[in-house]
Design a protein around this motif. Structure first.
Motif, PDB file in Angstrom:
ATOM      1  N   THR A   1       0.871  -1.169   0.000  1.00  0.00           N
ATOM      2  CA  THR A   1       0.000   0.000   0.000  1.00  0.00           C
ATOM      3  C   THR A   1       0.911   1.222   0.000  1.00  0.00           C
ATOM      4  OG1 THR A   1      -0.196   0.483   2.357  1.00  0.00           O
ATOM      5  CG2 THR A   1      -1.567  -1.306   1.500  1.00  0.00           C
ATOM      6  N   GLU A   2       0.321   2.406  -0.063  1.00  0.00           N
ATOM      7  CA  GLU A   2       1.152   3.605  -0.044  1.00  0.00           C
ATOM      8  C   GLU A   2       1.812   3.814   1.316  1.00  0.00           C
ATOM      9  OE1 GLU A   2      -2.967   4.994   1.198  1.00  0.00           O
ATOM     10  OE2 GLU A   2      -2.065   3.429  -0.022  1.00  0.00           O
ATOM     11  N   THR A   3       1.284   3.156   2.368  1.00  0.00           N
ATOM     12  CA  THR A   3       1.852   3.319   3.711  1.00  0.00           C
ATOM     13  C   THR A   3       2.921   2.264   3.959  1.00  0.00           C
ATOM     14  OG1 THR A   3       0.039   2.006   4.669  1.00  0.00           O
ATOM     15  CG2 THR A   3      -0.223   4.408   4.609  1.00  0.00           C
TER      16      THR A   3
ATOM     17  N   HIS B   1      -9.603  -3.083   4.458  1.00  0.00           N
ATOM     18  CA  HIS B   1      -9.263  -2.274   3.288  1.00  0.00           C
ATOM     19  C   HIS B   1     -10.324  -2.470   2.204  1.00  0.00           C
ATOM     20  CE1 HIS B   1      -5.574  -2.427   5.550  1.00  0.00           C
ATOM     21  NE2 HIS B   1      -4.994  -1.559   4.745  1.00  0.00           N
TER      22      HIS B   1
ATOM     23  N   TRP C   1      -9.754  10.104   0.951  1.00  0.00           N
ATOM     24  CA  TRP C   1      -9.781   8.770   0.335  1.00  0.00           C
ATOM     25  C   TRP C   1      -9.778   8.898  -1.176  1.00  0.00           C
ATOM     26  CZ3 TRP C   1     -13.844   5.156   3.144  1.00  0.00           C
ATOM     27  CH2 TRP C   1     -13.296   4.748   4.368  1.00  0.00           C
TER      28      TRP C   1
ATOM     29  N   PRO D   1      -4.128   7.570   3.175  1.00  0.00           N
ATOM     30  CA  PRO D   1      -3.707   6.967   4.444  1.00  0.00           C
ATOM     31  C   PRO D   1      -4.520   7.415   5.657  1.00  0.00           C
ATOM     32  CG  PRO D   1      -2.207   8.724   3.875  1.00  0.00           C
ATOM     33  CD  PRO D   1      -3.186   8.618   2.740  1.00  0.00           C
TER      34      PRO D   1
ATOM     35  N   ARG E   1     -10.296   1.618   5.760  1.00  0.00           N
ATOM     36  CA  ARG E   1      -9.613   2.601   4.929  1.00  0.00           C
ATOM     37  C   ARG E   1      -9.598   2.166   3.473  1.00  0.00           C
ATOM     38  NH1 ARG E   1      -4.329   3.651   3.102  1.00  0.00           N
ATOM     39  NH2 ARG E   1      -2.823   1.940   3.232  1.00  0.00           N
TER      40      ARG E   1
ATOM     41  N   PRO F   1      -7.034   2.359   0.458  1.00  0.00           N
ATOM     42  CA  PRO F   1      -5.670   2.713   0.065  1.00  0.00           C
ATOM     43  C   PRO F   1      -5.617   3.328  -1.327  1.00  0.00           C
ATOM     44  CG  PRO F   1      -5.996   0.337  -0.036  1.00  0.00           C
ATOM     45  CD  PRO F   1      -7.230   0.909   0.593  1.00  0.00           C
TER      46      PRO F   1
ATOM     47  N   ASP G   1      -2.756   3.218  -3.224  1.00  0.00           N
ATOM     48  CA  ASP G   1      -1.826   2.482  -4.073  1.00  0.00           C
ATOM     49  C   ASP G   1      -2.618   1.683  -5.112  1.00  0.00           C
ATOM     50  OD1 ASP G   1      -0.177   0.121  -4.944  1.00  0.00           O
ATOM     51  OD2 ASP G   1       1.302   1.057  -3.646  1.00  0.00           O
TER      52      ASP G   1
ATOM     53  N   SER H   1       7.148   1.018  -0.548  1.00  0.00           N
ATOM     54  CA  SER H   1       6.016   1.878  -0.206  1.00  0.00           C
ATOM     55  C   SER H   1       6.476   3.332  -0.209  1.00  0.00           C
ATOM     56  CB  SER H   1       5.468   1.511   1.174  1.00  0.00           C
ATOM     57  OG  SER H   1       4.994   0.182   1.190  1.00  0.00           O
TER      58      SER H   1
ATOM     59  N   SER I   1      -1.308   4.283   8.418  1.00  0.00           N
ATOM     60  CA  SER I   1      -2.322   5.333   8.271  1.00  0.00           C
ATOM     61  C   SER I   1      -2.650   6.018   9.595  1.00  0.00           C
ATOM     62  CB  SER I   1      -3.608   4.720   7.697  1.00  0.00           C
ATOM     63  OG  SER I   1      -4.107   3.712   8.576  1.00  0.00           O
TER      64      SER I   1
END
Length: 351
Positions: A35-37, A69, A95, A98, A123, A125, A127, A177, A183
Motif C-alpha cells: 500500500t502507499e503506507t 481495506h 480517500w 492513508p 480505509r 488505500p 496504491d 512503499s 495510516s
C-alpha cells in the motif's frame, strides 16, 4: 508452506496480474500486498477462519484489531451500522489515502477482526496495486502490516520475506512503499473525532474538515505503563521494535549530538556494536558507531519512508544498541515519534 513472490510492473499493471492472488483470498489464504503506507498482510475480512490465520502468521495478540481495506465508498455502507456525515466529508478529502476511520461495525464484520469490539477500522488505500488486488479478490480485505508482531513494519517485499516466508501463501512485490508509516486512525464513534494513531495525515489537515478534534490519551502518552483498550492497531502492544536496544535523545541538535557521541564512545569501549539513527543534516557530526541517515528534515517524506527500513538494516548488521535523534517539531514529527517511542519501549532521554 511455500510462499510465492509475484513481481509486478507498476508501469504496466493488468487485471490478470491479480487473478491468482484474488483466488487465494477467496479460498481463505493469506496474501501480502503493498500500500502507499506499508505492506499489508491480507485475508478475507468476512471469513473468521481466514482472519485467524493472520494472527497466527504474525504471532499477533488476538485482541489487537485489524483494519479492513476497501476499494470503493459503497463498501463503507455495508461494513458499518451507521455513518456520521463527517465520515463522508473525510472520505471526500482523504480517500483514497492513508486515513483509517473507526465506525460501528455491521453484522457482516466478524469479531475475530475487531478484537471483540463493536467497532471496525476501515480505509481505502491509494496504491493502485492495493486497489486492483482488492477488486480482484471480490472481498473486503482485513490487513495489518505484513511483519512479525512487534517488529518494524515492512516497506519492501524483501522485508515481508524476512519475517513471513513460509508462513503465508503469496507476496505481491510492488517495490517500496512511498509513505512508509501506517495510516492515521480517527475514531468517529464518539461525540468528538479522536485520533487513535497519528499518521501521514496530520491533525491540522483533519481539522480543516472536522473543525474540532482530540487525541486519545494513549497517543500523547510517553509512559509505557499506561493501560488502554486497543480500539485500533498499535495502541496496546509493543510495536516497530528492532532487535537492538533503542534509546531516543531529545533536546537541541548540539546537545543531542554531544550526548549520543559520548554514549556511543562508551559502548564501543565496551566492545558493543553501536548504531546511530541520524539525518542528512547531522550524519557527519557523529564520530562513533555505524551511522545511518533516515533522510532530511527539509523533505519529511524521506524520513517517514525510510524509518522502518533503517531499523531493519541495523538488525541485518547486528548492532546491539541504537541511539536515535528525536523528530518532534516536524510536520509529521508526531507520527514518527509515535513509532520511535514504541520501538524504543519509551526509552527517551532529554538533554
Amino acid at each position: 508452506m511455500r510462499t510465492v513472490v509475484q513481481q509486478l510492473d507498476r508501469k504496466n499493471l493488468k487485471e490478470e496480474d491479480f487473478f491468482v492472488a484474488g483466488e487465494l483470498i477467496r479460498k481463505g489464504k493469506l496474501v501480502a500486498f503493498p500500500t502507499e503506507t506499508v505492506y499489508g498482510l491480507g485475508a478475507d475480512a468476512c471469513n473468521p477462519q481466514a482472519s485467524k490465520q493472520i494472527y497466527l502468521a504474525k504471532g499477533r495478540p488476538c485482541d489487537n484489531p485489524l483494519i479492513v481495506h476497501i476499494a470503493d465508498i459503497f463498501s463503507l455502507e455495508k461494513l458499518t451500522k451507521e455513518i456520521p456525515e463527517v465520515a463522508y466529508r473525510l472520505a471526500e478529502h482523504f480517500w483514497p489515502g492513508p486515513l483509517t476511520m473507526i465506525l460501528k461495525k455491521s453484522d457482516i464484520v466478524p469479531y475475530e477482526i475487531t478484537g471483540g469490539l463493536e467497532t471496525v477500522g476501515i480505509r481505502m488505500p491509494s496504491d493502485p496495486i492495493a486497489s486492483m488486488f482488492i477488486k480482484a479478490s471480490k472481498r473486503y480485505i482485513a490487513a495489518p502490516s505484513a511483519n512479525s508482531s512487534g517488529r518494524p513494519s515492512t516497506t519492501r517485499a524483501e522485508h515481508v520475506i524476512e519475517d513471513l516466508d513460509g508462513k503465508i501463501d503469496m507476496i505481491l512485490d510492488g517495490g517500496a512503499s512511498t509513505i512508509g508509516l501506517e495510516s492515521t486512525i480517527l475514531d468517529l464513534t464518539g461525540e468528538i473525532p479522536t485520533i487513535l494513531r497519528p499518521g501521514f495525515i496530520t491533525a491540522k489537515q483533519l481539522k480543516q474538515v472536522t473543525k474540532i478534534i482530540q487525541y486519545d490519551k494513549a497517543v500523547l502518552n510517553r509512559n509505557k505503563k499506561l493501560t488502554v483498550v486497543a480500539k485500533a492497531p498499535g495502541m496496546k502492544y509493543k510495536h516497530y521494535a528492532p532487535k537492538a536496544d533503542l534509546t531516543i535523545y531529545e533536546g537541541s541538535s548540539k546537545a543531542v549530538i554531544d550526548a549520543i557521541n559520548r554514549e556511543a564512545k562508551q559502548q564501543e569501549l565496551q566492545k558493543r556494536k553501536v548504531g546511530i539513527l541520524a539525518t542528512d543534516e547531522t550524519i557527519s557530526e557523529y564520530l562513533y558507531g555505524i551511522v545511518k541517515s533516515v533522510g532530511t528534515r527539509e523533505n519529511e517524506i524521506t524520513i517517514t519512508s525510510s524509518l522502518f527500513e533503517r531499523l531493519r538494516e541495523f538488525d541485518t548488521i547486528g548492532v546491539e544498541v541504537i541511539y536515535a535523534e528525536s523528530f518532534d517539531g516536524m510536520k509529521h514529527g508526531q507520527a514518527v515519534m509515535n513509532r520511535l517511542l514504541k520501538a524504543a519501549g519509551y526509552q527517551i532521554i532529554k538533554v
